[in-house]
Design an enzyme around this catalytic site. Structure first.
Site, PDB file in Angstrom:
ATOM      1  N   THR A 131     -26.953   0.920  14.722  1.00  0.00           N
ATOM      2  CA  THR A 131     -28.364   1.737  15.781  1.00  0.00           C
ATOM      3  C   THR A 131     -28.877   1.874  14.180  1.00  0.00           C
ATOM      4  O   THR A 131     -28.583   1.442  12.993  1.00  0.00           O
ATOM      5  CB  THR A 131     -27.123   2.770  15.850  1.00  0.00           C
ATOM      6  N   ASP A 132     -30.536   2.751  14.045  1.00  0.00           N
ATOM      7  CA  ASP A 132     -31.422   3.366  13.338  1.00  0.00           C
ATOM      8  C   ASP A 132     -30.863   4.282  12.061  1.00  0.00           C
ATOM      9  O   ASP A 132     -30.616   4.080  11.515  1.00  0.00           O
ATOM     10  CB  ASP A 132     -32.790   3.416  13.842  1.00  0.00           C
ATOM     11  N   GLU A 133     -29.441   4.725  13.244  1.00  0.00           N
ATOM     12  CA  GLU A 133     -29.181   6.361  12.583  1.00  0.00           C
ATOM     13  C   GLU A 133     -28.628   5.732  11.674  1.00  0.00           C
ATOM     14  O   GLU A 133     -28.080   6.923  10.401  1.00  0.00           O
ATOM     15  CB  GLU A 133     -28.150   6.806  13.207  1.00  0.00           C
ATOM     16  N   TYR A 155     -20.887  10.020  13.955  1.00  0.00           N
ATOM     17  CA  TYR A 155     -21.038   8.998  14.287  1.00  0.00           C
ATOM     18  C   TYR A 155     -21.476   8.038  13.864  1.00  0.00           C
ATOM     19  O   TYR A 155     -21.561   6.330  13.851  1.00  0.00           O
ATOM     20  CB  TYR A 155     -22.061   9.432  15.589  1.00  0.00           C
ATOM     21  N   LYS A 159     -20.565   4.103  12.477  1.00  0.00           N
ATOM     22  CA  LYS A 159     -21.529   2.524  12.867  1.00  0.00           C
ATOM     23  C   LYS A 159     -21.969   1.954  11.242  1.00  0.00           C
ATOM     24  O   LYS A 159     -22.015   0.510  11.186  1.00  0.00           O
ATOM     25  CB  LYS A 159     -22.558   2.976  13.309  1.00  0.00           C
TER      26      LYS A 159
HETATM   27  P1  NAD Z   1     -21.525   3.620  25.523  1.00  0.00           P
HETATM   28  O1  NAD Z   1     -21.095   5.294  25.545  1.00  0.00           O
HETATM   29  O2  NAD Z   1     -22.476   4.185  27.135  1.00  0.00           O
HETATM   30  O3  NAD Z   1     -21.025   2.227  25.571  1.00  0.00           O
HETATM   31  C1  NAD Z   1     -19.969   2.314  25.656  1.00  0.00           C
HETATM   32  C2  NAD Z   1     -18.889   1.367  26.159  1.00  0.00           C
HETATM   33  O4  NAD Z   1     -17.860   1.029  24.576  1.00  0.00           O
HETATM   34  C3  NAD Z   1     -18.404   1.337  27.128  1.00  0.00           C
HETATM   35  O5  NAD Z   1     -17.799   1.111  27.955  1.00  0.00           O
HETATM   36  C4  NAD Z   1     -16.477   2.344  26.362  1.00  0.00           C
HETATM   37  O6  NAD Z   1     -15.535   2.104  27.695  1.00  0.00           O
HETATM   38  C5  NAD Z   1     -16.475   1.354  25.402  1.00  0.00           C
HETATM   39  N1  NAD Z   1     -15.393   1.572  25.103  1.00  0.00           N
HETATM   40  C6  NAD Z   1     -15.686   2.741  24.172  1.00  0.00           C
HETATM   41  N2  NAD Z   1     -14.323   2.669  22.726  1.00  0.00           N
HETATM   42  C7  NAD Z   1     -13.496   1.018  23.308  1.00  0.00           C
HETATM   43  C8  NAD Z   1     -12.422   0.390  22.550  1.00  0.00           C
HETATM   44  N3  NAD Z   1     -11.284   1.282  22.024  1.00  0.00           N
HETATM   45  N4  NAD Z   1     -12.261  -1.035  23.434  1.00  0.00           N
HETATM   46  C9  NAD Z   1     -13.185  -1.348  24.427  1.00  0.00           C
HETATM   47  N5  NAD Z   1     -13.659  -0.875  24.977  1.00  0.00           N
HETATM   48  C10 NAD Z   1     -14.156   0.086  24.274  1.00  0.00           C
HETATM   49  O7  NAD Z   1     -22.291   3.073  24.440  1.00  0.00           O
HETATM   50  P2  NAD Z   1     -24.591   2.667  24.549  1.00  0.00           P
HETATM   51  O8  NAD Z   1     -25.364   3.443  25.213  1.00  0.00           O
HETATM   52  O9  NAD Z   1     -24.427   1.375  25.249  1.00  0.00           O
HETATM   53  O10 NAD Z   1     -23.631   2.026  22.878  1.00  0.00           O
HETATM   54  C11 NAD Z   1     -23.477   0.249  23.030  1.00  0.00           C
HETATM   55  C12 NAD Z   1     -23.402   0.006  21.419  1.00  0.00           C
HETATM   56  O11 NAD Z   1     -24.972   0.121  21.660  1.00  0.00           O
HETATM   57  C13 NAD Z   1     -22.915   0.842  20.809  1.00  0.00           C
HETATM   58  O12 NAD Z   1     -22.223   0.427  19.553  1.00  0.00           O
HETATM   59  C14 NAD Z   1     -24.557   1.896  20.247  1.00  0.00           C
HETATM   60  O13 NAD Z   1     -23.604   2.204  18.536  1.00  0.00           O
HETATM   61  C15 NAD Z   1     -25.484   0.859  20.271  1.00  0.00           C
HETATM   62  N6  NAD Z   1     -26.869   1.944  20.137  1.00  0.00           N
HETATM   63  C16 NAD Z   1     -26.663   2.668  20.736  1.00  0.00           C
HETATM   64  C17 NAD Z   1     -27.808   3.362  21.552  1.00  0.00           C
HETATM   65  C18 NAD Z   1     -27.916   3.759  22.282  1.00  0.00           C
HETATM   66  O14 NAD Z   1     -29.793   4.490  22.466  1.00  0.00           O
HETATM   67  N7  NAD Z   1     -27.415   4.000  23.289  1.00  0.00           N
HETATM   68  C19 NAD Z   1     -28.878   2.725  20.565  1.00  0.00           C
HETATM   69  C20 NAD Z   1     -28.898   2.354  19.448  1.00  0.00           C
HETATM   70  C21 NAD Z   1     -27.380   1.353  19.453  1.00  0.00           C
HETATM   71  O1  TDX Z   2     -28.663  18.175  25.365  1.00  0.00           O
HETATM   72  C1  TDX Z   2     -29.360  17.850  24.444  1.00  0.00           C
HETATM   73  N1  TDX Z   2     -30.931  18.766  23.624  1.00  0.00           N
HETATM   74  C2  TDX Z   2     -32.165  17.809  23.664  1.00  0.00           C
HETATM   75  O2  TDX Z   2     -32.738  18.752  22.384  1.00  0.00           O
HETATM   76  C3  TDX Z   2     -29.221  16.156  24.303  1.00  0.00           C
HETATM   77  C4  TDX Z   2     -28.762  15.261  24.541  1.00  0.00           C
HETATM   78  C5  TDX Z   2     -29.940  16.120  23.379  1.00  0.00           C
HETATM   79  N2  TDX Z   2     -30.942  16.302  21.996  1.00  0.00           N
HETATM   80  C6  TDX Z   2     -32.136  16.187  21.458  1.00  0.00           C
HETATM   81  C7  TDX Z   2     -31.278  15.458  20.209  1.00  0.00           C
HETATM   82  C8  TDX Z   2     -32.053  13.993  19.273  1.00  0.00           C
HETATM   83  O3  TDX Z   2     -32.905  14.687  18.664  1.00  0.00           O
HETATM   84  O4  TDX Z   2     -32.559  14.769  21.912  1.00  0.00           O
HETATM   85  C9  TDX Z   2     -32.668  14.045  21.007  1.00  0.00           C
HETATM   86  C10 TDX Z   2     -32.099  12.878  21.435  1.00  0.00           C
HETATM   87  O5  TDX Z   2     -30.149  13.159  21.848  1.00  0.00           O
HETATM   88  P1  TDX Z   2     -29.348  11.701  22.059  1.00  0.00           P
HETATM   89  O6  TDX Z   2     -29.812  11.605  23.854  1.00  0.00           O
HETATM   90  O7  TDX Z   2     -28.122  12.403  22.205  1.00  0.00           O
HETATM   91  O8  TDX Z   2     -29.314  10.628  21.458  1.00  0.00           O
HETATM   92  P2  TDX Z   2     -29.512  10.233  19.309  1.00  0.00           P
HETATM   93  O9  TDX Z   2     -28.363  11.263  18.982  1.00  0.00           O
HETATM   94  O10 TDX Z   2     -30.591  10.244  18.722  1.00  0.00           O
HETATM   95  O11 TDX Z   2     -28.558   9.646  19.475  1.00  0.00           O
HETATM   96  C11 TDX Z   2     -28.779   7.513  20.488  1.00  0.00           C
HETATM   97  O12 TDX Z   2     -29.969   7.096  19.665  1.00  0.00           O
HETATM   98  C12 TDX Z   2     -29.107   6.437  18.794  1.00  0.00           C
HETATM   99  C13 TDX Z   2     -27.497   7.553  20.849  1.00  0.00           C
HETATM  100  O13 TDX Z   2     -26.944   8.556  21.380  1.00  0.00           O
HETATM  101  C14 TDX Z   2     -27.203   6.396  20.009  1.00  0.00           C
HETATM  102  O14 TDX Z   2     -25.552   5.511  20.553  1.00  0.00           O
HETATM  103  C15 TDX Z   2     -27.907   5.767  19.729  1.00  0.00           C
HETATM  104  O15 TDX Z   2     -27.279   5.036  18.052  1.00  0.00           O
END
Ligand code: NAD
Ligand code: TDX
Length: 334
Positions: A131-133, A155, A159
């Site tokens: 992730t970019d974070e 988190y 990562k």
């Molecule tokens: P998510 O939380 O929706 O899904 C995570 C999945 O991993 C779930 O199905 C969960 O059951 C499984 N999991 C958790 N712990 C586990 C374990 N110990 N063993 C096996 N499975 C396990 O997450 P997401 O948003 O789909 O993110 C997927 C990946 O992409 C992550 O690595 C996250 O860091 C990365 N990512 C997410 C975003 C975003 O915006 N959501 C952006 C950039 C990177």
């Molecule tokens: O209730 C809310 N109110 C609010 O203002 C929530 C849930 C979030 N926010 C804000 C926090 C952030 O600035 O919105 C923005 C987005 O929040 P999230 O959806 O929780 O995402 P973020 O924290 O940016 O992280 C996401 O992007 C990078 C994913 O959850 C991560 O898994 C990924 O790595």
């Protein structure tokens, strides 16, 4: 071709697997050369994982309910697979603020266990999805892959640690692993704890939406289909030991995103509840994705306006999917 996908029942992993099995967003098709690929999903089915995100049965899909920290399971499963795409993680920043233990256990320990098992069983290729974070927060400009890691939430720190471990398995052991770092994703099947699905489903239920702090934090939003296509490009063409930023999405403040969601749901700004800010809330994320564009020909394809409208429509059309997931989250978002 056999691919093992960790976390394939989550938001992004399930989109990747559905694309491998049946093609991607809006008829954009499957991944060239992979339309016959056999897929093994390993997923612990935490609160964020949902077996219903994948076909109940499919001739090219094997689903294993298991944990990536289980070395014996991985040593049993991995032989015969050509590649691993590693999505499994604890992914929600707010949860990591409440308690970091599961984040370190899965994101750090699980990644190390997986890489070790891949090495021991001779898996040829691994993509570690990050992730970019990990870069922290940037007021202006954009991060390249050379930027120092300065993660702010537990988190993001977990990562970043997993990225460094992945790179070390390349440098020390010669494992063919590449790392992707993507910006915020949006799309269907995202758990309703995250901003977009939380706000959309709250509005569909006639409730307000909780905007943290002054809402000026900036995120770069990319459709999940574009992220998954970038992962596939890295899987097939990325270099070992290299990091690829995946950006090119739409940069918006949370206020701007909230306004777009309100418009799409036919709601007014009076639905917005200003709530306490997230602890350590990162102000802005922005990626420079020149490397993946120039090296691998990456180009996002989903228009933000269309993608967001389709996402809102998906939640409107699938209340059964999100109502169950949301029940457990209500207490935390109240
Ligand atoms: P998510 O939380 O929706 O899904 C995570 C999945 O991993 C779930 O199905 C969960 O059951 C499984 N999991 C958790 N712990 C586990 C374990 N110990 N063993 C096996 N499975 C396990 O997450 P997401 O948003 O789909 O993110 C997927 C990946 O992409 C992550 O690595 C996250 O860091 C990365 N990512 C997410 C975003 C975003 O915006 N959501 C952006 C950039 C990177
Ligand atoms: O209730 C809310 N109110 C609010 O203002 C929530 C849930 C979030 N926010 C804000 C926090 C952030 O600035 O919105 C923005 C987005 O929040 P999230 O959806 O929780 O995402 P973020 O924290 O940016 O992280 C996401 O992007 C990078 C994913 O959850 C991560 O898994 C990924 O790595």
């Amino acid at each position: 071709m056999r691919i093992l996908v960790t976390g394939g029942a989550g938001f992004i992993g399930s989109h990747y697997v559905r694309t491998l099995l049946a093609g991607g967003y809006e008829g954009l098709g499957g991944y060239e050369g992979y339309t016959d690929a056999r897929v093994t999903v390993v997923d612990k089915l935490t609160y964020a994982g949902n077996r219903a995100n994948l076909p109940a049965s499919h001739p090219r899909l094997d689903f294993v309910h298991g944990d990536i920290t289980d070395r014996a399971l991985l040593l049993d499963l991995l032989p015969g697979h050509d590649a691993v795409v590693h999505f499994a993680a604890e992914s929600h920043v707010d949860r990591s603020v409440e308690s970091a233990a599961a984040f370190v256990h899965t994101n750090v320990g699980g990644t190390q266990t997986l890489l070790d098992a891949a090495l021991a069983t001779g898996v040829r290729r691994v993509v570690h999805v990050s992730t970019d974070e990990v870069y922290g927060s940037i007021e202006r400009g954009a991060w390249t892959e050379e930027w120092p890691l300065l993660p702010n939430s537990p988190y993001a720190a977990s990562k970043a640690a997993s990225d460094l471990i992945a790179r070390s398995y390349w440098r020390t052991h010669g494992l063919d692993v590449s790392i992707t770092r993507c910006s915020n994703n949006y799309g269907p099947y995202q758990h309703p704890e995250k901003l977009i699905p939380l706000f959309v489903t709250n509005l569909l239920e006639g409730e307000g939406v909780p905007l943290y702090g002054d809402g000026t934090n900036v995120r770069e939003w990319l459709h999940v289909d574009d992220h998954c296509r970038a992962i596939q490009l890295v899987l097939t063409g990325g270099r070992a030991g290299e990091i690829y930023n995946v950006g090119g999405g739409n940069e918006l403040t949370n206020r701007q995103m909230t306004q777009r969601i309100l418009d799409l749901c036919g709601a007014e700004w009076s639905s917005v509840r200003h709530v306490a800010d997230r602890k350590g809330h990162d102000l802005r994320y922005a990626l420079d994705e020149t490397k993946i564009r120039e090296e691998l020909g990456y180009e996002p394809r989903v228009s933000f306006a269309q993608g967001l409208a389709d996402t809102v429509a998906w939640y409107r059309d699938n209340p059964g999917w999100w109502k169950a997931a949301k029940h457990g989250a209500e207490e935390r978002t109240a």
